[in-house]
Scaffold this active site. Structure first.
Site, PDB file in Angstrom:
ATOM      1  N   ARG A 238       0.962  -1.199   0.020  1.00 22.18           N
ATOM      2  CA  ARG A 238       0.089   0.228  -0.057  1.00 22.18           C
ATOM      3  C   ARG A 238       0.933   1.306   0.109  1.00 22.18           C
ATOM      4  O   ARG A 238       1.916   1.305   0.688  1.00 22.18           O
ATOM      5  CB  ARG A 238      -0.924  -0.047   1.364  1.00 22.18           C
ATOM      6  CG  ARG A 238      -1.918  -0.930   1.295  1.00 22.18           C
ATOM      7  CD  ARG A 238      -2.912  -0.559   0.168  1.00 22.18           C
ATOM      8  NE  ARG A 238      -4.316  -1.282  -0.038  1.00 22.18           N
ATOM      9  CZ  ARG A 238      -4.465  -2.405  -0.828  1.00 22.18           C
ATOM     10  NH1 ARG A 238      -3.386  -2.659  -1.802  1.00 22.18           N
ATOM     11  NH2 ARG A 238      -5.610  -2.844  -0.840  1.00 22.18           N
ATOM     12  N   GLU A 267      -3.260   7.737  -4.469  1.00 24.49           N
ATOM     13  CA  GLU A 267      -3.682   7.096  -5.780  1.00 24.49           C
ATOM     14  C   GLU A 267      -4.952   7.995  -6.416  1.00 24.49           C
ATOM     15  O   GLU A 267      -6.038   8.345  -5.632  1.00 24.49           O
ATOM     16  CB  GLU A 267      -4.133   5.613  -5.842  1.00 24.49           C
ATOM     17  CG  GLU A 267      -2.468   5.018  -5.384  1.00 24.49           C
ATOM     18  CD  GLU A 267      -2.839   3.572  -5.403  1.00 24.49           C
ATOM     19  OE1 GLU A 267      -3.990   3.054  -5.645  1.00 24.49           O
ATOM     20  OE2 GLU A 267      -1.825   2.924  -4.857  1.00 24.49           O
ATOM     21  N   HIS A 285      -0.868   0.513  -9.783  1.00 26.96           N
ATOM     22  CA  HIS A 285      -1.746  -0.370  -8.906  1.00 26.96           C
ATOM     23  C   HIS A 285      -2.248  -1.585  -9.603  1.00 26.96           C
ATOM     24  O   HIS A 285      -3.476  -1.652  -9.695  1.00 26.96           O
ATOM     25  CB  HIS A 285      -2.684   0.253  -8.287  1.00 26.96           C
ATOM     26  CG  HIS A 285      -2.965  -0.383  -6.724  1.00 26.96           C
ATOM     27  ND1 HIS A 285      -3.521   0.339  -5.732  1.00 26.96           N
ATOM     28  CD2 HIS A 285      -3.201  -1.547  -6.462  1.00 26.96           C
ATOM     29  CE1 HIS A 285      -3.770  -0.582  -4.635  1.00 26.96           C
ATOM     30  NE2 HIS A 285      -3.271  -1.736  -5.301  1.00 26.96           N
TER      31      HIS A 285
HETATM   32  C1  GLV Z   1      -4.776  -4.874  -4.267  1.00 24.85           C
HETATM   33  O1  GLV Z   1      -4.400  -3.833  -3.954  1.00 24.85           O
HETATM   34  C2  GLV Z   1      -5.469  -5.643  -3.324  1.00 24.85           C
HETATM   35  O2  GLV Z   1      -5.436  -5.359  -2.117  1.00 24.85           O
HETATM   36  O3  GLV Z   1      -5.809  -6.749  -3.698  1.00 24.85           O
END
Ligand code: GLV
Length: 319
Positions: A238, A267, A285
């Site tokens: 994250r 983001e 991401h």
């Molecule tokens: C993506 O970032 C997830 O947490 O699946």
């Protein structure tokens, strides 16, 4: 009373088709975040919510949705949901672990290799007019094989990353609040190491922790200064685990060599100081973004939602 589910963003038809006809589905077939007011309005009277990380489910949203029984996140991370508030209100929260582990680990390696071997710079160069001949000293990168890999967060994804390191004959260090089973440590040839030592010894540091108050800005000016000047940092966990402003300085001023990032603090905004830097590989991401995995995530989220609505335990509740 027939049950009703709100699917707050686009979800594959194969997954939606699992929802029996006697459950009414309100489907928002877009991939843009819903304005908060619309989310609250469309949750009114709903029993279930199937959502993605772009949907913030906080206490205020939950307070406006008193009929809600389950929030099924289509992601393994769940920092978009106030889990404590949900528990207080008797709402079950689920996520999608396991099904995305290998795909995410693959992508962490793609970032690691891309940053080490300067793949994005190489691609840009090869397409440009600058490539006029074979050159002895063109785009030298860092070797990966035989080096030390430091894994911060040794859960499912961290372990899958470690498993791949064997093929590169790497020394593997890991740091986690919970020590892994010694048999697993032996199998993965991974040594538990405190964070400062891991950062100081690793050629590659890859982050696989959940975002919690303890991990927010775990990588900051102090910890970055504790890394090797030749080190490469990878983040597919994250964004807020890394202080982006400090990382940009570290990359610009050479405290570390390079980075590969799939996640960002705010983001889709990327810290403007990162954008001009050639020694960082940036991705929007997408670590779990393969067709098979996204379908598996969607399917698991639907099954979690249906289980709770049927009065059964969910398959994968958040811990
Ligand atoms: C993506 O970032 C997830 O947490 O699946």
């Amino acid at each position: 009373m027939p049950k009703t589910v709100f699917v707050s963003n686009v979800l594959p038809l194969e997954a939606r088709d699992l929802i029996p006809r006697d459950i009414a589905v309100d489907y928002n077939a877009t991939d843009t975040p819903l304005p908060r007011g619309e989310l609250i309005a469309r949750l009114r009277g709903k029993d279930g919510l199937i959502c993605q990380i772009i949907t913030t489910v906080d206490d205020e949203v939950l307070a406006e949705a008193p009929t809600l029984k389950v929030v099924a996140n289509v992601a393994v991370g769940f920092n978009n949901i106030d889990v404590a508030a949900a528990r207080r209100r008797g709402v079950v929260v689920t996520h999608t672990p396991d099904v995305l582990t290998e795909t995410t680990a693959d992508f962490a390696w793609a970032l690691l290799m891309g940053a080490a071997r300067r793949l994005v710079e190489a691609d840009r160069f090869a397409r440009s007019d600058h490539w006029t001949r074979w050159q002895w000293d063109l785009l030298w990168g860092a070797d990966v094989h035989g080096k030390t890999l430091g894994i911060v967060g040794f859960g499912r994804i961290g372990r899958a990353v470690a498993r791949r390191a064997a093929g590169f004959d790497m020394r593997v260090l890991y740091h986690d609040a919970v020590r892994a089973d010694p048999a697993l440590e032996r199998e993965l040839r991974a040594t538990p190491t405190d964070l400062a030592a891991l950062l100081g010894e690793s050629d590659f540091v890859t982050l696989h922790v959940n975002l919690t108050p303890d991990t927010q800005h775990l990588i900051n000016e102090r910890t970055l200064r504790g890394m090797k000047r030749s080190a490469i940092l990878v983040n597919a966990s994250r964004g807020p685990v890394v202080d982006e402003a400090a990382l940009a300085r570290a990359l610009r001023e050479g405290w570390i060599a390079a980075a590969g990032l799939d996640v960002f603090e705010e983001e889709p905004r990327i810290h403007p100081d990162l954008l001009p830097l050639a020694n960082v590989v940036l991705a929007p991401h997408i670590a779990s973004a393969s067709g098979e995995t996204r379908l598996a995530m969607a399917t698991l989220a639907v099954k979690n939602c249906l289980a709770v609505l049927a009065g059964q335990p969910p398959l994968t509740p958040v811990p």
